[in-house]
Write a protein that holds these residues in place. Structure first.
Motif, short mmCIF file in Angstrom:
data_model
loop_
_atom_site.label_atom_id
_atom_site.label_comp_id
_atom_site.label_asym_id
_atom_site.label_seq_id
_atom_site.Cartn_x
_atom_site.Cartn_y
_atom_site.Cartn_z
N PHE A 54 -4.99 8.06 -2.13
CA PHE A 54 -4.68 9.38 -1.57
C PHE A 54 -4.98 9.37 -0.07
N HIS A 55 -3.94 9.60 0.73
CA HIS A 55 -4.12 9.59 2.19
C HIS A 55 -2.95 10.30 2.87
N GLY A 56 -3.02 10.40 4.19
CA GLY A 56 -2.06 11.20 4.93
C GLY A 56 -0.67 10.63 5.04
N ASP A 57 -0.47 9.36 4.70
CA ASP A 57 0.87 8.77 4.80
C ASP A 57 1.74 9.08 3.58
N LEU A 58 1.14 9.61 2.51
CA LEU A 58 1.92 9.96 1.33
C LEU A 58 2.77 11.20 1.64
N ILE A 59 3.99 11.22 1.11
CA ILE A 59 4.79 12.43 1.27
C ILE A 59 4.13 13.55 0.47
N GLN A 60 4.41 14.79 0.83
CA GLN A 60 3.67 15.91 0.23
C GLN A 60 3.81 15.96 -1.29
N GLU A 61 4.99 15.66 -1.80
CA GLU A 61 5.19 15.70 -3.24
C GLU A 61 4.26 14.71 -3.94
N ASP A 62 4.14 13.50 -3.35
CA ASP A 62 3.26 12.48 -3.94
C ASP A 62 1.80 12.89 -3.82
N ARG A 63 1.43 13.53 -2.71
CA ARG A 63 0.06 14.00 -2.55
C ARG A 63 -0.28 15.03 -3.62
N ASN A 64 0.65 15.95 -3.85
CA ASN A 64 0.43 16.99 -4.87
C ASN A 64 0.28 16.38 -6.27
N ILE A 65 1.18 15.42 -6.59
CA ILE A 65 1.15 14.78 -7.91
C ILE A 65 -0.13 13.99 -8.09
N THR A 66 -0.53 13.25 -7.04
CA THR A 66 -1.75 12.43 -7.12
C THR A 66 -2.98 13.30 -7.38
N LEU A 67 -3.09 14.41 -6.66
CA LEU A 67 -4.23 15.31 -6.86
C LEU A 67 -4.20 15.94 -8.24
#
Length: 412
Positions: free
Chosen positions: A275-288
């Protein structure tokens, strides 16, 4: 003291009860009455102290008393440093306004999502905007947002905003706001630069300071384990397996390392993601979401996860790489032991970072015994800090010489 003591709207109290909020935290106890009394606030409180509700609840209470008809106008702007915190603050407004007869229209303005959709939501009319500075500035520059009716300006995690380099964007946003408004500033620390910016936002704030909540820290068992740099990955797998740790948040120094080690752990059959800032927002949301719902039980993250992520069931935080400062150390370990639960924080101490951790301990006012795990003992001698060469006398200009040259140049 129950929340009812604040004379909040009964429908807000109902939402609090529905979500198991029974007793205000110290920051909520101090800030909520002041906001309701129309004071500007400059609050100092650590992450996880409950400060989001301390501004969301009074803003909603004031909103519930407003019976204005017609198209919604933006009354509150909340600025946060990260997309995740933006979404969580917006979600808090939704949760606590669930039973209001007229729910406020809340729009999240963040990068990584369609700016067109966000513009459309704003133009349809909204009451509250929660935003990151960069994307908000994009919309302001387009002339597509009207902030002239703003009543509340909230700056959340202000010091983190400066750490992420948003100082210039913050200045530009401030220039777009009406002069008359209620200002609410929340920060874990107030370094000189933060105080300078605070003075531009509000001239006469009521200062609220909540000391680091020792009972919270005391529920966290802190360990410092010595290990060679190259053995950290194997040691982490060993600890997770032997101690049967369930939800583990591992802090890494950079994005690439987070991706690499998550991939390596998956090869060992572990449910790990990065989890980090280079992930697109959709991937950040799914990861969390995967981590919150325990589909993933190991999350390798950069310091983007140190503040603002409200996940109550993290059983262990690991400093795979040490943080830069004592403040960052406190913020990191504060991701566990939340909501009165016990937690575990482990820091890996290597030959390279041992002296740095001693400094963190001193500034955090903690004292941990260094331990070792059988099979992963630290081998080698401490790395001595190399001293730079002493300056050669007479080779460097003195301050007096520099000042004299400046004056001569001006006169010429």
């Amino acid at each position: 003291m129950p929340f009812s003591k604040f004379n909040l709207c009964p429908l807000i109290l109902k939402a609090l009860e529905q979500n198991d909020y029974s007793t205000p935290t110290p920051i909520q106890e101090k800030v909520i009455p002041l906001v309701l009394q129309k004071h500007d606030i400059m609050a100092k409180a650590q992450t996880g102290s409950g400060k989001t509700a301390s501004f969301v609840l009074p803003i909603l209470n004031i909103y519930s008393q407003n019976k204005a008809l017609g198209k919604a106008k933006i009354k509150a702007l909340i600025l946060t440093p990260t997309r995740e915190l933006t979404l969580q603050v917006a979600n808090s407004f939704d949760i606590f306004s669930e039973f209001l007869e007229k729910k406020p229209k809340v729009v999240s303005v963040i990068g990584g999502q369609s700016i067109g959709d966000q513009l459309l939501d704003i133009q349809k009319g909204c009451d509250i905007v929660v935003a990151t500075p960069g994307r908000l500035l994009d919309i302001i520059k387009k002339g597509q947002i009207n902030l002239s009716n703003l009543e509340f300006f909230v700056l959340d995690e202000a010091d983190k905003m400066l750490d992420l380099g948003f100082e210039d964007e913050l200045e530009l946003v401030l220039n777009s706001l009406p002069d008359i408004r209620q200002n609410l500033l929340f920060s874990a620390t107030y370094p000189p630069k933060m105080l300078e910016i605070a003075s531009k936002i509000t001239q006469n704030p009521t200062e609220v300071s909540i000391a680091f909540e020792e009972p919270t820290v005391q529920t966290i068992k802190q360990r410092a384990i010595e290990v060679n740099l190259e053995n950290r990955s194997a040691l982490l797998r060993d600890i997770i397996s032997n101690e049967k740790l369930e939800q583990v948040l591992v802090f890494m120094a950079n994005k690439r390392a987070s991706d690499n080690i998550a991939s390596k752990f998956r090869k060992y059959g572990l449910k790990a993601e990065s989890f980090h800032g280079d992930l697109i927002q959709e991937d950040r949301n799914i990861t969390l979401e995967n981590f919150k719902t325990k589909k993933t039980n190991i999350l390798f993250a950069t310091d983007i996860a140190a503040r603002g992520l409200h996940i109550d069931d993290i059983s262990c935080v690991v400093n795979y790489d040490l943080p830069r400062s004592a403040d960052d150390y406190i913020h990191r370990i504060g991701r566990t032991g939340r909501a009165g639960k016990s937690g575990l924080a482990i820091s890996f101490i290597t030959l390279e970072n041992k002296e740095h951790f001693k400094l963190i301990q001193k500034r955090s006012n903690i004292k941990l015994d260094f331990e070792q795990v059988e099979g992963f003992e630290l081998i080698g001698n401490p790395i001595e800090k190399q001293k730079g060469k002493e300056p050669i006398k007479g080779k460097r200009k003195s301050k007096k010489d520099k000042l004299r040259e400046q004056n001569e140049n001006k006169s010429n």
